[in-house]
Design a protein around this motif. Structure first.
Motif, PDB file in Angstrom:
ATOM      1  N   GLY A   1       0.816  -1.204   0.000  1.00  0.00           N
ATOM      2  CA  GLY A   1       0.000   0.000   0.000  1.00  0.00           C
ATOM      3  C   GLY A   1       0.849   1.253   0.000  1.00  0.00           C
ATOM      4  N   PRO A   2       0.268   2.395   0.398  1.00  0.00           N
ATOM      5  CA  PRO A   2       0.991   3.664   0.338  1.00  0.00           C
ATOM      6  C   PRO A   2       2.279   3.650   1.160  1.00  0.00           C
ATOM      7  N   VAL A   3       3.289   4.322   0.660  1.00  0.00           N
ATOM      8  CA  VAL A   3       4.533   4.514   1.406  1.00  0.00           C
ATOM      9  C   VAL A   3       4.273   5.597   2.445  1.00  0.00           C
ATOM     10  N   ASP A   4       4.437   5.250   3.720  1.00  0.00           N
ATOM     11  CA  ASP A   4       4.080   6.176   4.800  1.00  0.00           C
ATOM     12  C   ASP A   4       5.313   6.934   5.284  1.00  0.00           C
ATOM     13  N   LEU A   5       5.400   8.195   4.895  1.00  0.00           N
ATOM     14  CA  LEU A   5       6.481   9.082   5.333  1.00  0.00           C
ATOM     15  C   LEU A   5       5.924  10.169   6.249  1.00  0.00           C
ATOM     16  N   SER A   6       4.814   9.850   6.908  1.00  0.00           N
ATOM     17  CA  SER A   6       4.150  10.846   7.753  1.00  0.00           C
ATOM     18  C   SER A   6       4.394  10.632   9.240  1.00  0.00           C
ATOM     19  N   ARG A   7       4.979   9.504   9.643  1.00  0.00           N
ATOM     20  CA  ARG A   7       5.123   9.194  11.072  1.00  0.00           C
ATOM     21  C   ARG A   7       6.585   9.212  11.484  1.00  0.00           C
ATOM     22  N   ASN A   8       6.864   9.932  12.558  1.00  0.00           N
ATOM     23  CA  ASN A   8       8.243  10.136  12.998  1.00  0.00           C
ATOM     24  C   ASN A   8       8.640   9.076  14.032  1.00  0.00           C
ATOM     25  N   LEU A   9       8.664   7.831  13.588  1.00  0.00           N
ATOM     26  CA  LEU A   9       8.996   6.717  14.479  1.00  0.00           C
ATOM     27  C   LEU A   9      10.386   6.181  14.160  1.00  0.00           C
ATOM     28  N   PRO A  10      11.070   5.612  15.148  1.00  0.00           N
ATOM     29  CA  PRO A  10      12.381   5.007  14.864  1.00  0.00           C
ATOM     30  C   PRO A  10      12.230   3.720  14.085  1.00  0.00           C
ATOM     31  N   LEU A  11      13.322   3.284  13.503  1.00  0.00           N
ATOM     32  CA  LEU A  11      13.315   2.021  12.779  1.00  0.00           C
ATOM     33  C   LEU A  11      13.072   0.859  13.734  1.00  0.00           C
ATOM     34  N   PRO A  12      12.247  -0.113  13.344  1.00  0.00           N
ATOM     35  CA  PRO A  12      12.016  -1.281  14.183  1.00  0.00           C
ATOM     36  C   PRO A  12      13.068  -2.349  13.921  1.00  0.00           C
ATOM     37  N   GLY A  13      13.119  -3.334  14.820  1.00  0.00           N
ATOM     38  CA  GLY A  13      13.884  -4.542  14.530  1.00  0.00           C
ATOM     39  C   GLY A  13      15.222  -4.680  15.204  1.00  0.00           C
ATOM     40  N   PHE A  14      15.885  -3.561  15.524  1.00  0.00           N
ATOM     41  CA  PHE A  14      17.215  -3.673  16.124  1.00  0.00           C
ATOM     42  C   PHE A  14      17.160  -4.321  17.508  1.00  0.00           C
ATOM     43  N   ALA A  15      16.114  -4.020  18.272  1.00  0.00           N
ATOM     44  CA  ALA A  15      16.088  -4.418  19.682  1.00  0.00           C
ATOM     45  C   ALA A  15      15.575  -5.833  19.922  1.00  0.00           C
ATOM     46  N   GLU A  16      14.927  -6.430  18.936  1.00  0.00           N
ATOM     47  CA  GLU A  16      14.218  -7.690  19.191  1.00  0.00           C
ATOM     48  C   GLU A  16      15.088  -8.782  19.799  1.00  0.00           C
ATOM     49  N   PRO A  17      16.259  -9.114  19.250  1.00  0.00           N
ATOM     50  CA  PRO A  17      17.035 -10.203  19.866  1.00  0.00           C
ATOM     51  C   PRO A  17      17.493  -9.886  21.283  1.00  0.00           C
ATOM     52  N   HIS A  18      17.756  -8.627  21.561  1.00  0.00           N
ATOM     53  CA  HIS A  18      18.214  -8.247  22.905  1.00  0.00           C
ATOM     54  C   HIS A  18      17.073  -8.344  23.913  1.00  0.00           C
ATOM     55  N   ILE A  19      15.867  -7.943  23.499  1.00  0.00           N
ATOM     56  CA  ILE A  19      14.730  -8.045  24.410  1.00  0.00           C
ATOM     57  C   ILE A  19      14.352  -9.507  24.636  1.00  0.00           C
ATOM     58  N   ARG A  20      14.481 -10.345  23.607  1.00  0.00           N
ATOM     59  CA  ARG A  20      14.276 -11.788  23.805  1.00  0.00           C
ATOM     60  C   ARG A  20      15.226 -12.322  24.873  1.00  0.00           C
ATOM     61  N   ARG A  21      16.482 -11.918  24.778  1.00  0.00           N
ATOM     62  CA  ARG A  21      17.485 -12.373  25.745  1.00  0.00           C
ATOM     63  C   ARG A  21      17.119 -11.932  27.161  1.00  0.00           C
ATOM     64  N   VAL A  22      16.767 -10.659  27.314  1.00  0.00           N
ATOM     65  CA  VAL A  22      16.465 -10.122  28.644  1.00  0.00           C
ATOM     66  C   VAL A  22      15.217 -10.780  29.224  1.00  0.00           C
ATOM     67  N   LEU A  23      14.210 -10.972  28.392  1.00  0.00           N
ATOM     68  CA  LEU A  23      13.002 -11.636  28.891  1.00  0.00           C
ATOM     69  C   LEU A  23      13.313 -13.052  29.370  1.00  0.00           C
ATOM     70  N   GLY A  24      14.207 -13.747  28.667  1.00  0.00           N
ATOM     71  CA  GLY A  24      14.616 -15.074  29.111  1.00  0.00           C
ATOM     72  C   GLY A  24      15.330 -15.028  30.450  1.00  0.00           C
ATOM     73  N   GLU A  25      16.196 -14.035  30.620  1.00  0.00           N
ATOM     74  CA  GLU A  25      16.911 -13.886  31.889  1.00  0.00           C
ATOM     75  C   GLU A  25      15.945 -13.600  33.033  1.00  0.00           C
ATOM     76  N   VAL A  26      14.954 -12.728  32.773  1.00  0.00           N
ATOM     77  CA  VAL A  26      13.976 -12.403  33.821  1.00  0.00           C
ATOM     78  C   VAL A  26      13.155 -13.643  34.176  1.00  0.00           C
ATOM     79  N   ALA A  27      12.727 -14.386  33.144  1.00  0.00           N
ATOM     80  CA  ALA A  27      11.902 -15.574  33.393  1.00  0.00           C
ATOM     81  C   ALA A  27      12.661 -16.626  34.182  1.00  0.00           C
ATOM     82  N   ALA A  28      13.975 -16.714  33.964  1.00  0.00           N
ATOM     83  CA  ALA A  28      14.775 -17.734  34.640  1.00  0.00           C
ATOM     84  C   ALA A  28      15.207 -17.306  36.035  1.00  0.00           C
ATOM     85  N   GLY A  29      15.027 -16.029  36.361  1.00  0.00           N
ATOM     86  CA  GLY A  29      15.496 -15.528  37.655  1.00  0.00           C
ATOM     87  C   GLY A  29      14.497 -15.724  38.774  1.00  0.00           C
TER      88      GLY A  29
END
Length: 464
Positions: free
Chosen positions: A99-127
């Protein structure tokens, strides 16, 4: 039903856009108020001497822009400002792959944090502390997060003690708590003349008066701020001194010192929205360093670490912290402990800083792409920012250009979306470079804009 006849005198461009522009101005000036029923489009067409297709198209575009709402069997009505804001937010927050290319929203790029948050959530769950994070927390329970908040604030250039820190659910919630906790109905809130409009929507909800401080090419003008301090006695001044949206300006150090001095002399609270600051490596010192007893400093992880990690921090004078805590408790009771724990771990182990550097590098790459495609026109941008601010060349009007872009499946924001006063609305557009995850789609959108800018408005196929 209102006897409404738009004044099209001196307006340019397609007739339906002239009608739409007049309608938007009359809604902004409250000549047309929320709930007002407009005349049927055929009746309006007869009064204006245009085709019914023209007025029908104007009404349809107004519905798309959330200015109007249609009710089957009843007619067309002016929407409330809240409905307009909600529709705009819902329409654009999702990152579509088609669909339309959305250049109207001032959001950061997604995706960089996902593996790190997976890791941290695992650490919290195991603690051993998971059960505690799933229960209600007291301020004492959350004291162990204050060191992470202090580290983050220090990386932004702000020193803070535990009794000066308030945790929030992101930067916007922090702004909400600052207005709710520190101002009362009837108080005057100043904003920049081009500003983050949800703040003005919040001000209206809280019964605050608002006024705009003049800006120039370098940002807010200190003399204009002082003039309002003397004549209007404001309670607070909300501003974004670093990578300002929409203008991209970063307020020079000398102006920051001047504004801090004026605020101190007149007893005005500065609400410093600095959520973009971590992206800019060479930024001047925050206002909070020059006027620490007068400034509520707002920061968050949403713009630099992960947009869905809704954690923010306020650094405020200790005397104001109880009121801010009270506003937090009234609005959400507490920042969700699990979310705060994830953020704290990312900050403490240095991951948040590395993710910020990745966002900065991505911004630099995309700004370079924008310069290579749009280099034939003048625009304002910062190499480490997420967006471009483009005063439109020639005879282009911002609403007309925005409609041209939408017809070619590209979404941008026009200057009117940020103007505190109708008279301040520039013929300019904001182009956001980071909402689209796919650089191929981004490039296609920028090329479409570049091609349209090479045309005169009269060459558009939008004429009726």
């Amino acid at each position: 039903m209102a006897i409404w006849l738009p004044d099209l005198t001196g307006r340019r461009g397609p007739k339906y856009l002239q009608i739409l522009e007049a309608m938007a101005e009359d809604i902004a000036s409250e000549r047309l108020t929320a709930g007002t029923q407009l005349p049927p489009h055929r009746e309006l067409a007869y009064q204006l001497g245009v085709s019914a297709n023209t007025t029908s198209r104007a009404y349809a575009e107004a519905v798309k822009r959330a200015l109007l709402r249609g009710e089957v069997g009843r007619g067309t009505f002016v929407r409330s400002p809240d409905a307009s804001l909600q529709a705009d937010e819902q329409a654009h927050l999702r990152r579509e792959r088609t669909g339309p290319v959305d250049l109207s929203r001032n959001l950061p790029l997604p995706g960089f944090a996902e593996p790190h948050i997976r890791r941290v959530l695992g650490e919290v769950a195991a603690g051993d502390g998971l059960s505690g994070l799933l229960d209600y927390q007291t301020d004492e329970d959350l004291l162990h997060h204050s060191e992470a908040a202090r580290i983050w604030l220090n990386s932004c250039g702000v020193e803070a003690q535990p009794d000066q820190i308030v945790t929030t659910m992101g930067g916007q919630h922090g702004l909400f708590c600052a207005l709710m906790g520190l101002l009362r109905p009837g108080d005057l809130l100043l904003t920049e003349s081009l500003t983050y409009m949800p703040v003005r929507a919040m001000a209206e909800r809280f019964g605050l008066q608002t006024a705009a401080v003049t800006m120039d090419a370098r940002g807010v003008v200190p003399e204009a701020f002082e003039k309002l301090c003397i004549g209007a006695k404001p309670k607070a001044f909300y501003l974004t001194p670093t990578l300002q949206a929409p203008t991209t300006t970063t307020l020079p150090a000398a102006r920051r010192r001047s504004i801090a001095d004026i605020a101190q002399r007149h007893g005005v609270i500065l609400i410093e929205d600095d959520v973009f600051a971590p992206l800019k490596a060479d930024r001047p010192a925050p206002l909070a360093t020059s006027a620490p007893d007068q400034t509520v400093y707002v920061t968050s992880l949403s713009k630099t670490v992960a947009p869905g990690l809704r954690v923010g921090f306020l650094r405020a004078p200790a005397a104001l912290v109880p009121a801010l805590h009270h506003a937090t408790n009234l609005s959400v009771w507490m920042t969700p402990p699990m979310t705060l724990e994830v953020a704290a771990r990312l900050i403490r182990d240095g991951t948040a800083a590395r993710l910020t550097a990745q966002q900065r590098a991505a911004a630099e790459r995309r700004q370079s792409l924008a310069r290579s495609i749009l280099g034939h026109v003048e625009f304002a941008a910062d190499p480490q920012g997420f967006h471009v601010w483009m005063p439109l060349p020639g005879a282009w009007r911002a609403d007309t250009f925005r409609a041209h872009c939408a017809r070619h499946d590209v979404l941008v924001s026009e200057g009117r979306s940020f103007a505190a006063r109708v008279s301040d609305a520039p013929e300019a557009i904001r182009i956001c470079l980071s909402h689209e995850a796919d650089e191929i789609r981004l490039k296609r959108g920028l090329q479409t804009i570049a091609n349209l800018l090479r045309l005169a408005p009269s060459e558009s196929a939008l004429e009726i």
